[in-house]
Write a protein that holds these residues in place. Structure first.
Motif, PDB file in Angstrom:
ATOM      1  N   GLU A   1     141.811  61.995  76.167  1.00  0.00           N
ATOM      2  CA  GLU A   1     140.882  62.689  77.064  1.00  0.00           C
ATOM      3  C   GLU A   1     140.996  64.203  76.895  1.00  0.00           C
ATOM      4  N   SER A   2     142.225  64.685  76.822  1.00  0.00           N
ATOM      5  CA  SER A   2     142.437  66.115  76.654  1.00  0.00           C
ATOM      6  C   SER A   2     141.951  66.590  75.283  1.00  0.00           C
ATOM      7  N   ALA A   3     142.196  65.796  74.241  1.00  0.00           N
ATOM      8  CA  ALA A   3     141.750  66.166  72.898  1.00  0.00           C
ATOM      9  C   ALA A   3     140.231  66.289  72.846  1.00  0.00           C
ATOM     10  N   GLU A   4     139.535  65.405  73.519  1.00  0.00           N
ATOM     11  CA  GLU A   4     138.070  65.481  73.546  1.00  0.00           C
ATOM     12  C   GLU A   4     137.617  66.740  74.269  1.00  0.00           C
ATOM     13  N   PHE A   5     138.301  67.085  75.352  1.00  0.00           N
ATOM     14  CA  PHE A   5     137.973  68.318  76.072  1.00  0.00           C
ATOM     15  C   PHE A   5     138.127  69.537  75.164  1.00  0.00           C
ATOM     16  N   TRP A   6     139.295  69.668  74.520  1.00  0.00           N
ATOM     17  CA  TRP A   6     139.534  70.846  73.696  1.00  0.00           C
ATOM     18  C   TRP A   6     138.670  70.839  72.441  1.00  0.00           C
ATOM     19  N   ARG A   7     138.355  69.660  71.922  1.00  0.00           N
ATOM     20  CA  ARG A   7     137.415  69.591  70.803  1.00  0.00           C
ATOM     21  C   ARG A   7     136.095  70.237  71.181  1.00  0.00           C
ATOM     22  N   THR A   8     135.594  69.917  72.367  1.00  0.00           N
ATOM     23  CA  THR A   8     134.297  70.413  72.793  1.00  0.00           C
ATOM     24  C   THR A   8     134.319  71.913  73.059  1.00  0.00           C
ATOM     25  N   VAL A   9     135.306  72.387  73.816  1.00  0.00           N
ATOM     26  CA  VAL A   9     135.278  73.791  74.226  1.00  0.00           C
ATOM     27  C   VAL A   9     135.661  74.743  73.099  1.00  0.00           C
ATOM     28  N   THR A  10     136.258  74.228  72.021  1.00  0.00           N
ATOM     29  CA  THR A  10     136.556  75.082  70.867  1.00  0.00           C
ATOM     30  C   THR A  10     135.560  74.878  69.723  1.00  0.00           C
ATOM     31  N   GLY A  11     134.528  74.053  69.935  1.00  0.00           N
ATOM     32  CA  GLY A  11     133.536  73.831  68.890  1.00  0.00           C
ATOM     33  C   GLY A  11     134.142  73.215  67.649  1.00  0.00           C
ATOM     34  N   SER A  12     134.945  72.184  67.835  1.00  0.00           N
ATOM     35  CA  SER A  12     135.717  71.603  66.730  1.00  0.00           C
ATOM     36  C   SER A  12     135.427  70.121  66.570  1.00  0.00           C
ATOM     37  N   ASP A  37     134.042  74.289  63.604  1.00  0.00           N
ATOM     38  CA  ASP A  37     132.821  74.130  62.810  1.00  0.00           C
ATOM     39  C   ASP A  37     132.725  75.181  61.718  1.00  0.00           C
ATOM     40  N   SER A  38     133.284  76.364  61.961  1.00  0.00           N
ATOM     41  CA  SER A  38     133.388  77.385  60.924  1.00  0.00           C
ATOM     42  C   SER A  38     134.665  78.170  61.157  1.00  0.00           C
ATOM     43  N   GLY A  39     135.242  78.686  60.090  1.00  0.00           N
ATOM     44  CA  GLY A  39     136.504  79.389  60.214  1.00  0.00           C
ATOM     45  C   GLY A  39     137.695  78.472  59.977  1.00  0.00           C
ATOM     46  N   THR A  40     138.879  79.004  60.190  1.00  0.00           N
ATOM     47  CA  THR A  40     140.127  78.334  59.845  1.00  0.00           C
ATOM     48  C   THR A  40     140.793  77.780  61.088  1.00  0.00           C
ATOM     49  N   PRO A  41     141.327  76.560  61.040  1.00  0.00           N
ATOM     50  CA  PRO A  41     141.974  75.975  62.219  1.00  0.00           C
ATOM     51  C   PRO A  41     143.153  76.809  62.704  1.00  0.00           C
ATOM     52  N   SER A  42     143.350  76.818  64.031  1.00  0.00           N
ATOM     53  CA  SER A  42     144.486  77.534  64.615  1.00  0.00           C
ATOM     54  C   SER A  42     145.001  76.841  65.875  1.00  0.00           C
ATOM     55  N   VAL A  43     144.489  75.648  66.169  1.00  0.00           N
ATOM     56  CA  VAL A  43     144.923  74.908  67.354  1.00  0.00           C
ATOM     57  C   VAL A  43     145.305  73.491  66.931  1.00  0.00           C
ATOM     58  N   LYS A  44     146.489  73.061  67.357  1.00  0.00           N
ATOM     59  CA  LYS A  44     146.941  71.699  67.119  1.00  0.00           C
ATOM     60  C   LYS A  44     147.323  71.074  68.457  1.00  0.00           C
ATOM     61  N   PRO A  71     139.347  83.174  57.447  1.00  0.00           N
ATOM     62  CA  PRO A  71     138.678  83.788  58.592  1.00  0.00           C
ATOM     63  C   PRO A  71     138.964  83.019  59.875  1.00  0.00           C
ATOM     64  N   VAL A  72     139.038  83.737  60.987  1.00  0.00           N
ATOM     65  CA  VAL A  72     139.274  83.071  62.262  1.00  0.00           C
ATOM     66  C   VAL A  72     138.038  82.273  62.657  1.00  0.00           C
ATOM     67  N   ALA A  73     138.240  81.303  63.541  1.00  0.00           N
ATOM     68  CA  ALA A  73     137.140  80.439  63.969  1.00  0.00           C
ATOM     69  C   ALA A  73     136.060  81.239  64.692  1.00  0.00           C
ATOM     70  N   ALA A  74     134.846  80.760  64.601  1.00  0.00           N
ATOM     71  CA  ALA A  74     133.709  81.446  65.216  1.00  0.00           C
ATOM     72  C   ALA A  74     133.747  81.301  66.730  1.00  0.00           C
ATOM     73  N   VAL A  75     133.071  82.220  67.400  1.00  0.00           N
ATOM     74  CA  VAL A  75     132.882  82.130  68.845  1.00  0.00           C
ATOM     75  C   VAL A  75     132.068  80.884  69.160  1.00  0.00           C
ATOM     76  N   VAL A  76     132.393  80.234  70.270  1.00  0.00           N
ATOM     77  CA  VAL A  76     131.714  79.011  70.698  1.00  0.00           C
ATOM     78  C   VAL A  76     130.673  79.358  71.760  1.00  0.00           C
ATOM     79  N   LEU A 127     144.724  87.898  63.010  1.00  0.00           N
ATOM     80  CA  LEU A 127     145.268  86.559  63.145  1.00  0.00           C
ATOM     81  C   LEU A 127     144.512  85.864  64.270  1.00  0.00           C
ATOM     82  N   PRO A 128     144.494  84.537  64.281  1.00  0.00           N
ATOM     83  CA  PRO A 128     143.646  83.829  65.257  1.00  0.00           C
ATOM     84  C   PRO A 128     144.186  83.840  66.675  1.00  0.00           C
ATOM     85  N   VAL A 129     145.495  84.039  66.848  1.00  0.00           N
ATOM     86  CA  VAL A 129     146.112  83.972  68.170  1.00  0.00           C
ATOM     87  C   VAL A 129     146.989  85.202  68.364  1.00  0.00           C
TER      88      VAL A 129
END
Length: 241
Positions: A19-30, A48-55, A116-121, A175-177
């Motif tokens: 449930e949490s993974a689906e939430f963060w997938r949506t709000v980070t555009g991933s 969707d664009s840029g380099t991953p930075s959240v696990k 490149p860092v991930a795009a704005v959502v 850096l992304p974070v």
């Protein structure tokens, strides 16, 4: 030390992980990577664009956030961190789990990610946001030493915040974070939470609520939320670009 990449790692109770993974997938555009690990406990959010930075990691305890720091020479950085006051929690002969002098979990991992860092959502009401910061929550008795540790460990530029309880560490290249350092009112082991920069906090909050998040309290220029698994995070009025 040069930190090549920073990962925000969301440690999430196993019972609420999907449930949490689906939430963060949506709000980070991933999209979600395939699960991996001996018990399928790990996954990466692939923007969707840029380099991953959240696990994310499914864990048997309450939610928390830790940092993965990609470096060129893990053993050398472990040795240096220990001299600065950190302790080794677990060595996996490839990456090393560590604890800061006052309780923050972080890992040194081999440098392999850059880009490149991930795009704005963009949310459904046109609001724009980006997960771009981790805030370290530090008790008052530990604050000075913990700030000293992270400043020396990262080698990043320390600057005071607009409020006396905040300061910031900023790398010399993108850096992304980034890291925000917060002095709490009460002593407790150092922890962390993610921050999202938003151009319209209330619109983003309303979107997140529809996805299962809850509002906790409003601050001066931020809104404290919890995700579906109970992880605290903040929506802040910073420029997501």
């Amino acid at each position: 030390m040069t930190i090549r990449w920073v990962w925000a790692f969301l440690d999430t109770p196993a019972a609420r992980f999907d449930e949490s993974a689906e939430f963060w997938r949506t709000v980070t555009g991933s999209t979600l990577s395939a699960k991996r690990g001996d018990n399928d406990e790990f996954l990466t959010l692939l923007p969707d664009s840029g380099t991953p930075s959240v696990k994310m990691q499914a864990v048997p305890h309450d939610p928390r956030v830790h940092l993965d720091l990609d470096v060129d020479d893990v053993p050398a950085e472990v040795e240096r961190a220990v001299k600065l006051g950190a302790t080794v929690v677990f060595d996996n002969h490839g990456y090393t789990v560590m604890r800061s002098p006052h309780g923050m979990i972080f890992c040194f991992t081999p440098a392999s990610t850059a880009g490149p860092v991930a795009a704005v959502v963009t949310g459904p009401e046109g609001d724009r946001s980006r997960l771009d910061q981790v805030c370290l929550d530090i008790g008052p008795a530990d604050h000075r030493d913990e700030v000293r540790f992270w400043t020396e460990l990262t080698g990043w530029r320390w600057t005071p915040g607009t409020l006396p309880e905040y300061s910031r560490l900023t790398p010399d290249f993108e850096l992304p974070v980034k890291l925000l350092l917060q002095r709490l009112d009460q002593d407790r082991p150092t922890g962390a939470h993610p921050d999202l920069a938003c151009d319209d906090i209330d619109k983003t909050a309303a979107w997140h609520e529809k996805l299962g998040a809850l509002r906790v309290r409003r601050g001066r220029e931020w809104l404290v939320m919890t995700d579906p698994a109970g992880q605290h995070y903040c929506l802040t009025g910073r420029d997501p670009d």
